[in-house]
Structure formats: structure tokens, C-alpha cells
Design a protein around this motif. Sequence first.
Motif, PDB file in Angstrom:
ATOM      1  N   ILE A   1      34.872  70.968   5.924  1.00  0.00           N
ATOM      2  CA  ILE A   1      34.492  70.794   4.521  1.00  0.00           C
ATOM      3  C   ILE A   1      34.463  69.308   4.131  1.00  0.00           C
ATOM      4  O   ILE A   1      33.601  68.858   3.378  1.00  0.00           O
TER       5      ILE A   1
ATOM      6  N   LEU B   1      31.082  67.702   4.798  1.00  0.00           N
ATOM      7  CA  LEU B   1      29.858  68.276   4.245  1.00  0.00           C
ATOM      8  C   LEU B   1      29.477  67.583   2.934  1.00  0.00           C
ATOM      9  O   LEU B   1      30.342  67.079   2.226  1.00  0.00           O
TER      10      LEU B   1
ATOM     11  N   LYS C   1      28.647  67.078  -0.928  1.00  0.00           N
ATOM     12  CA  LYS C   1      29.331  67.655  -2.090  1.00  0.00           C
ATOM     13  C   LYS C   1      28.691  68.966  -2.574  1.00  0.00           C
ATOM     14  O   LYS C   1      29.380  69.911  -2.943  1.00  0.00           O
ATOM     15  N   GLU C   2      27.327  69.033  -2.528  1.00  0.00           N
ATOM     16  CA  GLU C   2      26.626  70.215  -3.069  1.00  0.00           C
ATOM     17  C   GLU C   2      27.044  71.505  -2.359  1.00  0.00           C
ATOM     18  O   GLU C   2      27.053  72.581  -2.950  1.00  0.00           O
ATOM     19  N   ILE C   3      27.382  71.420  -1.067  1.00  0.00           N
ATOM     20  CA  ILE C   3      27.766  72.653  -0.377  1.00  0.00           C
ATOM     21  C   ILE C   3      29.258  72.681  -0.008  1.00  0.00           C
ATOM     22  O   ILE C   3      29.723  73.582   0.667  1.00  0.00           O
ATOM     23  N   SER C   4      29.999  71.681  -0.453  1.00  0.00           N
ATOM     24  CA  SER C   4      31.419  71.667  -0.076  1.00  0.00           C
ATOM     25  C   SER C   4      32.338  71.962  -1.260  1.00  0.00           C
ATOM     26  O   SER C   4      33.537  71.724  -1.183  1.00  0.00           O
TER      27      SER C   4
ATOM     28  N   LEU D   1      34.375  73.950  -2.380  1.00  0.00           N
ATOM     29  CA  LEU D   1      35.161  75.099  -1.939  1.00  0.00           C
ATOM     30  C   LEU D   1      36.617  74.812  -2.254  1.00  0.00           C
ATOM     31  O   LEU D   1      37.190  73.852  -1.730  1.00  0.00           O
TER      32      LEU D   1
END
Length: 264
Positions: free
Chosen positions: A152, A155, A157-160, A162
Motif C-alpha cells: 500500500i 501505490l 494515493k488514488e488507489i491506496s 485503505l
Amino acid sequence: MTLFHPVREAEVTKAIVTSFLRQFEECVESDVIIVGGGPSGLIAGRELGKAGVKVLIIERNNYLGGGFWVGGYFMNKITLRAPAQEILDELGVPYSRAGEGLYVADAPYACSKLIGATCDAGVKFFNLTLVEDLVMREQGRVAGVVVNWSPIAYLPKEISALDPIPLETKVVIDATGHDACVARKLEQRGALKLAGEGALWIEKSEDAVVERTSEVYSGLIVAGMAVATVYGLPRMGPTFGGMLLSGKRAAEVAIETLHQLKVP
Ligand code: 48F
């Protein structure tokens, strides 16, 4: 006629999921969490496991061992100064004498034996897991760690986006090496001041690291190179006796702390 027993793909996946989740649930609460699976963290885990303490080691890499797989540069030989070779005897790692009080061993042999011995002591592991924060309780006591899946961090920011999850424990050992990542979290909150490790000086550093291995904050013990970073001690480079003896000392301190907390 086939060599292997017939097993369906779904059964394989179910076996992994069931076994992993059972272990994960067991590890949500433990007596000691060790952050970092290098030499100091592994030996601390082994000692605690042998003493019957419930231990979880969290390692951000897929592999365990930290800097113990290689010695200096790209050369896979580790050195130890007496009396640390006695730990190699305990682990069943062969070594040779390289001079008065100096021993050399194959790093892959030593590292794999140490990992095996830690597993034999009943220690559980979360690898590919990054400790990114701490759980704190009343009077500022460290009471757990906050973890996320380590990729994470790499990755975008848009897909991390979490959220991490917390794990509870009674004692945390920071065995994250030169970075002292756990102690650093307390520094970011103004609760601790890290001196930063000093220049390399083998003779001075190993004794100092073992001597200063201690509870640096309520519920947080430092081990291995993290001790040098916290207290401003010299680094030692490719000699590992200090890491092993510091890990052992950290386990003793953790047991004392658990006794004070009245954990059986
Ligand atoms: O760096 P490492 O081997 O630490 P050590 O036990 O031993 C230091 C020696 O290897 C060497 C030396 C003395 O001989 O100078 O460098 O003190 O192992 C630290 C482990 O912690 C993991 C990291 O991937 C490594 O395997 N680690 C670091 N930060 C985190 C972490 C984190 N935030 N979460 C999880 N694991």
C-alpha cells in the motif's frame, strides 16, 4: 495412475483462507508484538516463545531475516565476536575462527537456522505487513500497533486509500533496525527524542547496544540497531553478535515488564 492425491482448486483456496484467518484472529491479541524480523527481532521472538509468551513478529518484507542474509557489501558471510558464537552453537550453525575472539559463518545458513528456531519456539508471523502507527492507552502507554498491507505504501494515493487495522498487545519491541520506525512514531508525536545513530565503531557499539537495550517508553522496548538510533550510539556494520545479544536482552526486559503487568 497419478503420483498425487486428487484435490480440487476450491479446496486449496479454502485451506489457505481458513488457516490464515484462524491464525490472524488468534494474533489480534498477543503478549508481545515484535516489529521487524531481522536478527534482533527473531532472537527476541525465539527467547520469548521458549518462555511460553504469546509472540507475533510483524515484517514489512515478504521475507524474514532483515540484514542477516548478507554480511557486508554483497558478501554473504557474517562475523561475530566472542561470546556471541555461543548463540551459533545453540542454533546449530557451523562457523570458523577468523582470529582471536572473532568468528565467521555463512549468512544464509545462520539466517535460515535462526528463522527455523524462531518458528520452532511457536512464534507467529505477519509478513508483507507494515506497522504504520501505534495504539496508545491512558498515561500514554503503548498498547498495540496499527498495520496495513505493506505494498500500500508504494501505490498511488488514488488507489491506496485503505484504512489500516489495530492489533492489541501488552508490550511492543521495536526491532526495525537503523530506522527505529516505532520509536520514530513517538518522536513525531513529541513523546520521545531520537538521538540518531553515530558513525561506525565496532568495539564501542556492540557493548553499548546490548547495555542500552531497554524499555524506552511505557510499553515500548528497543532492540538491535534501533537502540543505536534512539540513544545516538555508534553503528557496527557487518558484525552481528550485538544484534543477537540485544535481542536476547530485549526478551528478558519484556518478560520483566509482563511480570510487572501481572501477565502469567
Ligand atoms: O535491519 P534489520 O536486520 O535490524 P536489526 O535486527 O539488525 C541490524 C543488522 O541487520 C545490521 C547491522 C548490525 O549488524 O547494522 O543492519 O537491528 O531488520 C529490521 C527489519 O525490520 C523490518 C525491515 O524490513 C527489516 O526486515 N521493518 C522496518 N520497518 C518496519 C519493518 C515497519 N514499519 N513495519 C514492519 N517491519
